[in-house]
Design a protein around this motif. Sequence first.
Motif, short mmCIF file in Angstrom:
data_model
loop_
_atom_site.label_atom_id
_atom_site.label_comp_id
_atom_site.label_asym_id
_atom_site.label_seq_id
_atom_site.Cartn_x
_atom_site.Cartn_y
_atom_site.Cartn_z
N HIS A 1 0.96 -1.42 -0.07
CA HIS A 1 0.10 0.13 -0.13
C HIS A 1 0.97 1.41 -0.09
O HIS A 1 0.63 2.02 -0.92
CB HIS A 1 -0.96 -0.06 1.18
N ALA B 1 -8.99 7.66 -5.51
CA ALA B 1 -8.42 6.75 -4.77
C ALA B 1 -8.51 5.26 -5.13
O ALA B 1 -9.38 4.93 -5.56
CB ALA B 1 -8.73 6.89 -3.16
N ASP C 1 -9.26 -1.50 0.53
CA ASP C 1 -9.18 -1.58 -1.00
C ASP C 1 -10.63 -1.26 -1.33
O ASP C 1 -11.56 -1.90 -1.32
CB ASP C 1 -8.41 -2.47 -1.39
N CYS D 1 -4.44 7.04 -2.29
CA CYS D 1 -5.43 6.62 -1.30
C CYS D 1 -5.84 7.96 -0.74
O CYS D 1 -5.72 9.02 -1.01
CB CYS D 1 -4.35 6.10 -0.22
#
Length: 394
Positions: free
Chosen positions: A120, A173, A197, A131
Amino acid sequence: MFETFTGTETGEQVRREAREFIENYLKPLEQEHRITYESEVPIDLLRQVWKASREAGLYGAQLPEKLGGRGLTIYDQCLLKEDVVSAGAKLGAHVLGELGGPPRVGHLFQFATEKQLETHFLPVVRAERTCCFALTEPNAGSDASRLATRAVKEGDHYVLNGQKRYISGAPYADFAILMAVTDPEAGAKGVTAFLVDFDRSGVSLNSDYLPISGQRSHADIRLDNVRVPESHIVGGLGRGFLLGMSRINVNRLLHCPTMLGLARQALMEAASYATSREQFGTPIASFQAIQHMLADMATELHAARSMVLDVASRLDRGEDTREASAMCKLFASERAFQIADRAIQIHGGAGLMKGSKVEWIFRALRMYRIVTGTSEIQRNTIAKGMLKDLKAAS
């Protein structure tokens, strides 16, 4: 009058590179694609900008060198952000990754596991993933203790249900750092941060509203029985609120250069218009009333910038700036909006027309008196700190 303050040698180099990137790459790209401040920009084009900025050494410049950044001080970051915003590029926020890039994850590296870094966090730094930070809810804005999103443990997973509201950067995102309650009886200590996610079953995004800025950079996140692995908890169980608050003083301050950059644009637009617009056979800039407005705008901008950079220096020295950062957010947001208001006044009817730069800046700056902590919340923080100090001294 705007070059009074300088940063470190590296910081000044990055500022020069940012100016060149915006003028030589970003603005021509915007013209080619006819991008306006209110355009809905295709995600593929945004990804192109992120990668180009990364290759130019700007995307994530504030990160330590070991993470691929330039190791900028907070003071440097403030100067750089104001430069980028004041340049007037429509996609300026994407140069430094403000809407989903490294600024969203920079302080979280110390809490992330090796696996989380790999899957990530580091991909965000490399402009491969984006994100958002999801805290706000329909009934939990400034009062984060009212979070209703729940995470219930089932085996080695947690099942999340709830809704996040007005989440900036969510439309771009790939995942969210999302706060959910894992222990309803523990108050702030019952809030946990999860990596969620957006391709997981049960996650949906909705943006059926349009802020007064005209930019669709926010969205709601709905969670319907979303299963998230326990390994996606960031920083440990029940540490989400502390994790979110760990950079609040810095984050409050780092919103201020954006406001100053917009106010700087408004001032320069007003000054330029005043020298070209004629009334009674003379430029309106020759009228004392106009001169006084310009003088007040320049003075307030200088005062706000001086205040912000003073607190940035204190943060770089490791000082506690809780109240001072709140003062900056309060003062910068209120003064920047006042500068935009005067810019409208100087433009007269032309400033009221949609499509006018100062009209858009006016709308954008109005938002900053509410977003990232209202002016009233900042006043609460300032007053509580002052009264606490007085009580301690008595």
